[in-house]
Design a protein around this motif. Structure first.
Motif, PDB file in Angstrom:
ATOM      1  N   LYS A  60       0.817  -1.226   0.000  1.00  0.00           N
ATOM      2  CA  LYS A  60       0.000   0.000   0.000  1.00  0.00           C
ATOM      3  C   LYS A  60       0.849   1.274   0.000  1.00  0.00           C
ATOM      4  CE  LYS A  60      -0.771  -0.274   4.979  1.00  0.00           C
ATOM      5  NZ  LYS A  60      -0.335  -1.621   5.260  1.00  0.00           N
ATOM      6  N   ASP A  61       2.135   1.166   0.351  1.00  0.00           N
ATOM      7  CA  ASP A  61       3.012   2.331   0.413  1.00  0.00           C
ATOM      8  C   ASP A  61       3.947   2.457  -0.784  1.00  0.00           C
ATOM      9  OD1 ASP A  61       1.923   2.950   2.918  1.00  0.00           O
ATOM     10  OD2 ASP A  61       3.351   1.651   3.945  1.00  0.00           O
ATOM     11  N   VAL A  62       3.767   1.588  -1.767  1.00  0.00           N
ATOM     12  CA  VAL A  62       4.647   1.554  -2.946  1.00  0.00           C
ATOM     13  C   VAL A  62       3.765   1.765  -4.180  1.00  0.00           C
ATOM     14  CG1 VAL A  62       6.216   0.061  -4.258  1.00  0.00           C
ATOM     15  CG2 VAL A  62       6.259   0.012  -1.777  1.00  0.00           C
ATOM     16  N   PRO A  63       4.254   2.490  -5.188  1.00  0.00           N
ATOM     17  CA  PRO A  63       3.453   2.696  -6.401  1.00  0.00           C
ATOM     18  C   PRO A  63       3.024   1.363  -7.033  1.00  0.00           C
ATOM     19  CG  PRO A  63       5.382   4.110  -6.436  1.00  0.00           C
ATOM     20  CD  PRO A  63       5.532   3.207  -5.258  1.00  0.00           C
ATOM     21  N   LYS A  64       1.810   1.345  -7.525  1.00  0.00           N
ATOM     22  CA  LYS A  64       1.237   0.146  -8.130  1.00  0.00           C
ATOM     23  C   LYS A  64       2.127  -0.401  -9.246  1.00  0.00           C
ATOM     24  CE  LYS A  64      -3.164  -1.361 -10.105  1.00  0.00           C
ATOM     25  NZ  LYS A  64      -4.537  -0.952 -10.431  1.00  0.00           N
ATOM     26  N   GLU A  65       2.699   0.479 -10.053  1.00  0.00           N
ATOM     27  CA  GLU A  65       3.546   0.043 -11.164  1.00  0.00           C
ATOM     28  C   GLU A  65       4.800  -0.687 -10.659  1.00  0.00           C
ATOM     29  OE1 GLU A  65       2.423   3.218 -10.802  1.00  0.00           O
ATOM     30  OE2 GLU A  65       0.818   3.093 -12.290  1.00  0.00           O
ATOM     31  N   LEU A  66       5.354  -0.220  -9.551  1.00  0.00           N
ATOM     32  CA  LEU A  66       6.524  -0.880  -8.980  1.00  0.00           C
ATOM     33  C   LEU A  66       6.153  -2.258  -8.449  1.00  0.00           C
ATOM     34  CD1 LEU A  66       9.491  -0.925  -8.196  1.00  0.00           C
ATOM     35  CD2 LEU A  66       8.891   0.297  -6.088  1.00  0.00           C
ATOM     36  N   VAL A  67       5.005  -2.369  -7.814  1.00  0.00           N
ATOM     37  CA  VAL A  67       4.542  -3.663  -7.304  1.00  0.00           C
ATOM     38  C   VAL A  67       4.373  -4.639  -8.471  1.00  0.00           C
ATOM     39  CG1 VAL A  67       2.667  -4.865  -6.112  1.00  0.00           C
ATOM     40  CG2 VAL A  67       3.446  -2.633  -5.287  1.00  0.00           C
ATOM     41  N   ARG A  68       3.763  -4.173  -9.552  1.00  0.00           N
ATOM     42  CA  ARG A  68       3.585  -5.029 -10.738  1.00  0.00           C
ATOM     43  C   ARG A  68       4.938  -5.426 -11.328  1.00  0.00           C
ATOM     44  NH1 ARG A  68      -1.877  -2.883 -13.397  1.00  0.00           N
ATOM     45  NH2 ARG A  68      -3.189  -4.142 -12.032  1.00  0.00           N
ATOM     46  N   PHE A  69       5.870  -4.482 -11.394  1.00  0.00           N
ATOM     47  CA  PHE A  69       7.206  -4.774 -11.916  1.00  0.00           C
ATOM     48  C   PHE A  69       7.893  -5.848 -11.071  1.00  0.00           C
ATOM     49  CE2 PHE A  69      11.805  -4.002 -11.744  1.00  0.00           C
ATOM     50  CZ  PHE A  69      12.133  -4.237 -13.078  1.00  0.00           C
ATOM     51  N   ILE A  70       7.786  -5.730  -9.761  1.00  0.00           N
ATOM     52  CA  ILE A  70       8.380  -6.734  -8.870  1.00  0.00           C
ATOM     53  C   ILE A  70       7.731  -8.091  -9.117  1.00  0.00           C
ATOM     54  CG2 ILE A  70       8.634  -7.444  -6.449  1.00  0.00           C
ATOM     55  CD1 ILE A  70       8.811  -4.387  -5.796  1.00  0.00           C
ATOM     56  N   GLY A  71       6.417  -8.116  -9.240  1.00  0.00           N
ATOM     57  CA  GLY A  71       5.706  -9.368  -9.497  1.00  0.00           C
ATOM     58  C   GLY A  71       6.120 -10.011 -10.804  1.00  0.00           C
ATOM     59  N   ILE A  72       6.200  -9.223 -11.857  1.00  0.00           N
ATOM     60  CA  ILE A  72       6.627  -9.754 -13.161  1.00  0.00           C
ATOM     61  C   ILE A  72       8.069 -10.247 -13.087  1.00  0.00           C
ATOM     62  CG2 ILE A  72       7.115  -9.096 -15.553  1.00  0.00           C
ATOM     63  CD1 ILE A  72       4.562  -7.287 -15.328  1.00  0.00           C
ATOM     64  N   SER A  73       8.907  -9.525 -12.373  1.00  0.00           N
ATOM     65  CA  SER A  73      10.305  -9.951 -12.204  1.00  0.00           C
ATOM     66  C   SER A  73      10.378 -11.289 -11.477  1.00  0.00           C
ATOM     67  CB  SER A  73      11.095  -8.894 -11.436  1.00  0.00           C
ATOM     68  OG  SER A  73      11.117  -7.685 -12.142  1.00  0.00           O
ATOM     69  N   GLU A  74       9.544 -11.478 -10.482  1.00  0.00           N
ATOM     70  CA  GLU A  74       9.528 -12.743  -9.755  1.00  0.00           C
ATOM     71  C   GLU A  74       9.049 -13.884 -10.651  1.00  0.00           C
ATOM     72  OE1 GLU A  74       7.167 -11.949  -6.268  1.00  0.00           O
ATOM     73  OE2 GLU A  74       8.838 -10.981  -5.232  1.00  0.00           O
ATOM     74  N   ILE A  75       8.051 -13.624 -11.483  1.00  0.00           N
ATOM     75  CA  ILE A  75       7.559 -14.652 -12.407  1.00  0.00           C
ATOM     76  C   ILE A  75       8.642 -15.017 -13.415  1.00  0.00           C
ATOM     77  CG2 ILE A  75       5.888 -15.118 -14.251  1.00  0.00           C
ATOM     78  CD1 ILE A  75       3.917 -13.298 -12.626  1.00  0.00           C
ATOM     79  N   ILE A  76       9.324 -14.023 -13.958  1.00  0.00           N
ATOM     80  CA  ILE A  76      10.421 -14.284 -14.890  1.00  0.00           C
ATOM     81  C   ILE A  76      11.531 -15.076 -14.191  1.00  0.00           C
ATOM     82  CG2 ILE A  76      12.274 -13.183 -16.222  1.00  0.00           C
ATOM     83  CD1 ILE A  76      10.187 -10.955 -16.861  1.00  0.00           C
ATOM     84  N   GLY A  77      11.799 -14.746 -12.927  1.00  0.00           N
ATOM     85  CA  GLY A  77      12.787 -15.499 -12.152  1.00  0.00           C
ATOM     86  C   GLY A  77      12.392 -16.959 -12.007  1.00  0.00           C
ATOM     87  N   CYS A  78      11.108 -17.221 -11.789  1.00  0.00           N
ATOM     88  CA  CYS A  78      10.623 -18.610 -11.694  1.00  0.00           C
ATOM     89  C   CYS A  78      10.858 -19.365 -12.991  1.00  0.00           C
ATOM     90  CB  CYS A  78       9.132 -18.634 -11.392  1.00  0.00           C
ATOM     91  SG  CYS A  78       8.719 -18.003  -9.796  1.00  0.00           S
ATOM     92  N   ILE A  79      10.538 -18.713 -14.091  1.00  0.00           N
ATOM     93  CA  ILE A  79      10.757 -19.338 -15.401  1.00  0.00           C
ATOM     94  C   ILE A  79      12.239 -19.634 -15.585  1.00  0.00           C
ATOM     95  CG2 ILE A  79      10.635 -18.945 -17.902  1.00  0.00           C
ATOM     96  CD1 ILE A  79       8.067 -17.245 -17.275  1.00  0.00           C
ATOM     97  N   GLY A  80      13.081 -18.677 -15.208  1.00  0.00           N
ATOM     98  CA  GLY A  80      14.522 -18.862 -15.335  1.00  0.00           C
ATOM     99  C   GLY A  80      15.086 -19.936 -14.424  1.00  0.00           C
ATOM    100  N   LEU A  81      14.450 -20.161 -13.287  1.00  0.00           N
ATOM    101  CA  LEU A  81      14.898 -21.224 -12.385  1.00  0.00           C
ATOM    102  C   LEU A  81      14.627 -22.607 -12.969  1.00  0.00           C
ATOM    103  CD1 LEU A  81      13.795 -20.096  -8.806  1.00  0.00           C
ATOM    104  CD2 LEU A  81      16.123 -20.269  -9.679  1.00  0.00           C
ATOM    105  N   LEU A  82      13.549 -22.746 -13.721  1.00  0.00           N
ATOM    106  CA  LEU A  82      13.106 -24.069 -14.147  1.00  0.00           C
ATOM    107  C   LEU A  82      13.357 -24.391 -15.621  1.00  0.00           C
ATOM    108  CD1 LEU A  82       9.700 -24.170 -12.224  1.00  0.00           C
ATOM    109  CD2 LEU A  82      11.916 -25.068 -11.500  1.00  0.00           C
ATOM    110  N   LEU A  83      13.054 -23.464 -16.501  1.00  0.00           N
ATOM    111  CA  LEU A  83      13.061 -23.760 -17.936  1.00  0.00           C
ATOM    112  C   LEU A  83      14.419 -24.216 -18.489  1.00  0.00           C
ATOM    113  CD1 LEU A  83      11.074 -23.898 -20.271  1.00  0.00           C
ATOM    114  CD2 LEU A  83      11.660 -21.538 -20.821  1.00  0.00           C
ATOM    115  N   PRO A  84      15.528 -23.574 -18.132  1.00  0.00           N
ATOM    116  CA  PRO A  84      16.812 -24.050 -18.679  1.00  0.00           C
ATOM    117  C   PRO A  84      17.131 -25.500 -18.294  1.00  0.00           C
ATOM    118  CG  PRO A  84      17.063 -21.844 -17.802  1.00  0.00           C
ATOM    119  CD  PRO A  84      15.704 -22.324 -17.369  1.00  0.00           C
TER     120      PRO A  84
END
Length: 147
Positions: A60-84
């Motif tokens: 609630k104290d962080v801009p919505k766009e930053l929260v979304r960016f963090i979430g997308i970064s975490e999802i990309i990190g998950c893909i990178g952990l498994l897909l290779p």
């Protein structure tokens, strides 16, 4: 005497192979656990902002766009952990993804320190440690064997 020396080398190589198998299993278990944690959090932050806002104190104290960016970064990190590892292609990217997740955890620790939420730092430290272990372990696995 020479034959005995060769047998020790063979035993040593077999033990190294067995140790690498155990390490590979341990790394996969940790990668799957990290992927589950970061995927759940990432999806909530990226695609369900209101739920994240209600369940995660700092959102609630962080801009919505930053929260979304963090979430997308975490999802990309998950893909990178498994897909290779699943595809057997560009396996060094698993280490890169784990390092990226480490960076997210370091920034999270900084945010919690800034906000005085010291009890929440424990989760970040644990996730950081697991991601760093994966980064190191997979980096070592990508190095060519010494002869």
């Amino acid at each position: 005497m020479r034959l005995l020396h060769l047998n020790k080398n063979v035993d040593h190589k077999m033990n190294n192979h067995k140790n690498r198998d155990y390490m590979n299993v341990a790394l996969w278990i940790i990668q799957l656990m990290l992927a589950a944690v970061f995927l759940a959090g990432g999806i909530m932050k990226a695609f369900n902002y209101e739920t994240a806002r209600m369940n995660i104190s700092w959102v609630k104290d962080v801009p919505k766009e930053l929260v979304r960016f963090i979430g997308i970064s975490e999802i990309i990190g998950c893909i990178g952990l498994l897909l290779p590892g699943i595809t057997g292609k560009l396996q060094i990217l698993t280490s890169v993804a784990a390092i990226g997740l480490c960076v997210i955890m370091i920034l999270g620790i900084g945010l919690h320190i800034y906000r005085g939420e010291f009890s929440l730092i424990v989760v970040n430290v644990i996730l950081f440690s697991l991601a760093a272990f994966v980064a190191y372990g997979r980096w070592q696995a990508c190095k060519p064997a010494k002869f």
